[in-house]
Enzyme design. Sequence first.
Site, PDB file in Angstrom:
ATOM      1  CE  LYS A  38     -67.036 -44.996  30.667  1.00 17.23           C
ATOM      2  NZ  LYS A  38     -66.563 -46.481  31.366  1.00 17.23           N
ATOM      3  CB  CYS A 258     -65.361 -62.576  28.271  1.00 15.42           C
ATOM      4  SG  CYS A 258     -66.056 -61.070  28.243  1.00 15.42           S
TER       5      CYS A 258
END
Length: 434
Positions: A38, A258
Amino acid sequence: MTPARIVVVGTGYVGLTTGACLASLGHNVTCVDVDRAKVSRLSAGRVDILEPGLADLVHRGLATGRLRFVVGARDAVRDAQAVFLCVPTPMGAGGSADLRAVEVVTAEIGDVLPAGCALVTKSTVPVGTSKRIQAMVGRTDVPVVSNPEFLREGTAVADFLGPDRIVVGSDDLAAARWVGELYAELDAPVVVADAASAELVKYAANCYLALKLSYVNSIAELCERLGADIALVTEGMGYDRRIGRTFLKPGPGWGGSCLPKDTSALVKVAESVNYDFTMLTSAINENIAQRDRIVAKIAGAVGGTLAGARIGVLGLAFKAGTNDLRDSPALAVSSVLCALGAELIAYDPAVDGEIAGMTVVDDAYQVAKDADAVVVLTEWAEFKHLDWAAMAELMDGIDVVDTRNLLDPRVIVDAGLSWQGVGRPRAAARIKVS
Ligand code: UGA
């Protein structure tokens, strides 16, 4: 303020947005991740996250030299003035936040942080975590500051650069103020607080949003039972400035990475201090009930039994504007439909690849082919602009269940189909299709 040397640990959507935006404010930012592949992709300017404006900021940061990506937090932090912890804090066993990633990073860097460097928590962490980190670091010359993020997926860059407020909290108020000044370029009120209050702001805000949504979904259910229209009810409510117009849309339940995790975590935090947060537990239960009501509505649309029914699913992401499937209500509804024996053909403009229990196709019209009913589960604007007459031609049945109240019922009815939303009067097909 003079540019600061900042290290951001974790390059997920919060960390990458934080790093790229802080660099765009003029700071010198090093983003750290453990994922070597990444880091090389990001160093080459390749951004995997679907977040408007983010790739541009990353490119600009790389070009100006104000943003760089490296592996290894220990070396990166040695001359930092602030280190932002943006590592995941997923839901752990029993609903509490899992802080292992925060602890691992703290242990890795604690002894090499330069004196005076602020250790900032951006990840959502339970109240008391700043104190815990301070104890773990075991140094009085490294202040720990809570600076919760309020970024919505899909508008994270805009939210970062145009925030409603900045919250900074620490038991070292001077350190908190200094972290607040890193955002001086932005025209936003800064709330300076103690550490516990700052940590609680994040949970209190997200859980309030969840409560609001469960409330709206309940009112939508009442609308159906009483013959009222939630669109008009929320319009009437929304003009009240104390209530506001946003977060008043009913749907298949709230989800994402979330709200579900933060509601469970706050219930646990409350339990830990012997407070039974029944209001929040009810909101969570109501969210499950909402999913079940949506399933029942879809079952009703195909004659009561889902076994063997072919359902076209429009939308898989937890909301429009993102390809995030984490805790997606669309997937939650789909998995119940699948368990009850329905055959699912699904399309989402931002999602491809295989998903268990359904066939994912790359075109909305394929979803309609031979479908007994079509269900809208994510509010992608493009679904509004489909050729619904062509959809009707392809479908076997005539029912469209619009769990986001996205479509114009008149367009659906004009196409010869029946429309039912959530909390709104049904619009029955005028033309009987054999
Ligand atoms: C949420 C908060 O809105 C952000 O402020 C916070 O920073 C973020 O969590 C976080 O903790 O990092 P997000 O998860 O991106 O942001 O999603 P929201 O836009 O809040 O949507 C949450 C869920 O509520 C979605 O499933 C959405 O479809 C649903 N929703 C939202 C509705 O059903 N109706 C609405 O009117 C609004």
